[in-house]
Enzyme design. Structure first.
Site, PDB file in Angstrom:
ATOM      1  N   ASP A  84       0.898  -1.149   0.000  1.00  0.00           N
ATOM      2  CA  ASP A  84       0.000   0.000   0.000  1.00  0.00           C
ATOM      3  C   ASP A  84       0.939   1.201   0.000  1.00  0.00           C
ATOM      4  OD1 ASP A  84      -1.422   2.308   0.905  1.00  0.00           O
ATOM      5  OD2 ASP A  84      -3.030   0.971   1.523  1.00  0.00           O
ATOM      6  N   HIS A  85       0.957   1.951  -1.087  1.00  0.00           N
ATOM      7  CA  HIS A  85       2.022   2.960  -1.217  1.00  0.00           C
ATOM      8  C   HIS A  85       1.906   4.055  -0.161  1.00  0.00           C
ATOM      9  CE1 HIS A  85      -0.891   5.452  -3.484  1.00  0.00           C
ATOM     10  NE2 HIS A  85      -0.090   6.454  -3.219  1.00  0.00           N
TER      11      HIS A  85
ATOM     12  N   HIS B  47      -5.837   2.920   1.550  1.00  0.00           N
ATOM     13  CA  HIS B  47      -5.105   4.109   2.001  1.00  0.00           C
ATOM     14  C   HIS B  47      -5.736   4.762   3.245  1.00  0.00           C
ATOM     15  CE1 HIS B  47      -3.205   3.331  -1.707  1.00  0.00           C
ATOM     16  NE2 HIS B  47      -3.932   4.089  -2.483  1.00  0.00           N
TER      17      HIS B  47
HETATM   18  C1  BG6 Z   1      -4.037   5.190  -5.852  1.00  0.00           C
HETATM   19  C2  BG6 Z   1      -5.394   5.312  -6.462  1.00  0.00           C
HETATM   20  O1  BG6 Z   1      -3.925   3.994  -5.127  1.00  0.00           O
HETATM   21  O2  BG6 Z   1      -3.808   6.292  -4.980  1.00  0.00           O
HETATM   22  C3  BG6 Z   1      -5.507   6.613  -7.220  1.00  0.00           C
HETATM   23  O3  BG6 Z   1      -5.644   4.212  -7.319  1.00  0.00           O
HETATM   24  C4  BG6 Z   1      -5.162   7.775  -6.330  1.00  0.00           C
HETATM   25  O4  BG6 Z   1      -6.817   6.767  -7.751  1.00  0.00           O
HETATM   26  C5  BG6 Z   1      -3.833   7.546  -5.616  1.00  0.00           C
HETATM   27  O5  BG6 Z   1      -5.086   8.935  -7.123  1.00  0.00           O
HETATM   28  C6  BG6 Z   1      -3.599   8.615  -4.562  1.00  0.00           C
HETATM   29  O6  BG6 Z   1      -2.305   8.523  -4.086  1.00  0.00           O
HETATM   30  P1  BG6 Z   1      -1.550   9.802  -3.488  1.00  0.00           P
HETATM   31  O7  BG6 Z   1      -0.250   9.244  -3.020  1.00  0.00           O
HETATM   32  O8  BG6 Z   1      -1.434  10.777  -4.603  1.00  0.00           O
HETATM   33  O9  BG6 Z   1      -2.424  10.319  -2.384  1.00  0.00           O
END
Ligand code: BG6
Length: 496
Positions: A182-183, A245
């Site tokens: 989960d990034h 997230h």
């Molecule tokens: C991704 C989603 O996992 O996370 C995207 O699939 C989203 O739709 C993105 O834009 C948001 O990531 P961050 O790091 O820009 O908040």
């Protein structure tokens, strides 16, 4: 600990994720001297291509997406170790050939047989690729060499599919060798929630229902769906963002203090709090949620077209591009403290934050300002783009009379720390190399997350277009999201 020597086998090597994030992150690790001396990348392609061709494409990607000026010597050394091998899960013998070629390459490159299989592919490829890896014996541990499997999000599309995928993967690889990315956990500001809470003594005594009124979690984006229409229209804001997230943020904020900083203790605490989220009936889920879809609008200089006119989006789509939920956590720390979550695309501001709203002063001693007019006490954890932690409290306005106003005390990362810009994947990839699972999702937490959102998914699916609110791009989202808090006598900390 220092990373072992190993081979990183990337499926989806010609795709966007590999070019945009994985290779630039490997580059940053290489530049920082954090890759093992003996290391190689094996890029798997469906059709046979020459290694030189793959290297050239990855070099182009690196030049476009690098977060720092690219040093040619570091880039050359990294890309020199890339080899292309073709394999296609619909052609099982190709995986047997892959094993033979990989074994030869491992011997030539002295990688010790350690293998990290990175599935940077669309999610429907996770099961077929991993099945073939298993069948062809590529995942079998051999003479102490490790086999790790990394999968990207989305992990399932609902509770049943997430359980099935977990069962499938755990039939092939033990939990401690599975790295579900989960990034959000790669973000410094997200990791810092643990440090803020548990490396300081002053927060924990007030971190509970006695002192906290409610918690707000906001992940607002200004971008629309862009070119991801076919994925997004089948997915929606809730699936795309919440069980992963937003629940990462929620679990770090709400978990009990682990007694050790290791994968077992931390992940057990996170999973416990996710399992304590009250699972509403579908009826209650509808009553405690808001969903919206953006129409055309303007964000700064950018005109955003109506979601339903976007490429690969159905003209009658009822997919939500905005979701707000009220959740309760059933445990002694949080009983009676609502968690309000909101996330959406094409909103007026890009803002990811957790706002902890403390209870008001219990008594109005200052006649000049009735207690209801005092500013609210918030601790705001800014994740992005404001990387900060800020405490909002009341202060006396200088002057002969007592007058009170809200002020803010803010810690900004950039004032204290010089950090080279990164992709957010460096820590995650580094942890895969050293075998540390702390920042990866465990099966039970994934399933607890899906279980908590399932009634919302089911209720919304049945309601179809009913209750889907249209909001103009560039706005604050659907008005009902304000009403969701207003009916509890509360409001979002700030409009978007
Ligand atoms: C991704 C989603 O996992 O996370 C995207 O699939 C989203 O739709 C993105 O834009 C948001 O990531 P961050 O790091 O820009 O908040």
């Amino acid at each position: 600990s220092a990373p072992d020597r190993y081979a990183m086998v990337i499926f989806g090597v010609t795709g966007d994720l590999t070019h945009r994030l994985v290779i630039p992150a490997l580059y940053n690790l290489a530049e920082a001297g954090l890759l093992p001396e003996t290391f190689c990348v094996v890029g798997i392609t469906r059709k046979e291509i020459a290694s030189e061709e793959l290297r050239a494409s990855l070099m182009d990607g690196l030049k476009r997406f690098a977060t720092r000026p690219v040093r040619q010597d570091v880039a050359d050394k990294l890309l020199y170790c890339v080899t292309a091998i073709s394999a296609d899960p619909s052609d099982p013998p190709s995986f047997d050939r892959l094993r033979e070629r990989l074994e030869k390459l491992e011997a030539a490159r002295h990688t010790g047989g350690n293998r990290l299989f990175y599935l940077a592919t669309p999610p429907d490829a996770f099961a077929p690729i991993s099945s073939e890896l298993g069948r062809a014996g590529l995942l079998r541990e051999d003479q102490g060499a490790w086999r790790r499997l990394v999968v990207e999000k989305p992990f399932g599309t609902d509770l049943a599919s997430a359980k099935a995928l977990n069962a499938h993967l755990l039939g092939l690889v033990p939990e401690h060798e599975l790295y579900r990315i989960d990034h959000y956990l790669g973000k410094e500001t997200v990791q810092n929630i643990l440090v803020m809470r548990f490396a300081n003594g002053m927060f924990e005594p007030i971190w509970n229902r006695d002192h906290i009124d409610h918690v707000q979690i906001t992940v607002a984006e200004t971008l629309g769906v862009g070119h991801r229409g076919s994925f997004y229209d089948a997915t929606g804001a809730l699936r795309d963002m919440v069980p992963n997230h937003l629940f990462q943020l929620l679990s770090l904020v709400a978990m009990e203090p682990p007694s050790q900083f290791n994968a077992h203790a931390v992940r057990t605490a996170k999973s416990a709090v996710l399992s304590a989220i009250q699972i509403p009936s579908e009826h209650d889920a509808l009553a405690n949620s808001v969903r919206g879809q953006y129409s055309a609008g303007q964000i700064g200089d950018t005109t955003i077209e109506d979601y339903r006119k976007s490429r690969n989006v159905s003209p009658n789509s009822t997919t939500e591009t905005y979701a707000a939920l009220k959740l309760n956590i059933d445990n002694w720390r949080w009983a009676g403290v609502p968690f309000y979550l909101r996330t959406g695309k094409a909103l007026g501001a890009k803002r990811t934050e957790v706002a902890i709203k403390f209870k008001q002063a219990p008594f109005a001693m200052f006649r000049c300002t009735p207690v209801q007019q005092l500013s609210q006490n918030y601790l705001v954890i800014g994740i992005e783009p404001a990387e900060s932690i800020s405490l909002q409290f009341n202060s006396k306005i200088p002057g002969p009379q007592i007058a009170i106003d809200g002020v803010e005390m803010t810690f900004r990362y950039k004032d204290y720390f010089k950090v080279a810009p990164s992709t957010g994947y460096e820590t995650l990839i580094h942890d895969c190399m050293i075998g540390d699972n702390i920042l990866f999702q465990r099966a039970d937490a994934i399933e607890a997350g899906w279980a908590a959102v399932q009634p919302f998914l089911d209720g919304w699916r049945k309601a179809g277009a009913d209750g889907l609110q249209i909001y103009p791009a560039g706005s604050n989202g659907p008005a009902d999201a304000d009403a969701l808090l207003a009916r509890d006598g509360r409001s979002w900390r700030e409009p978007l």
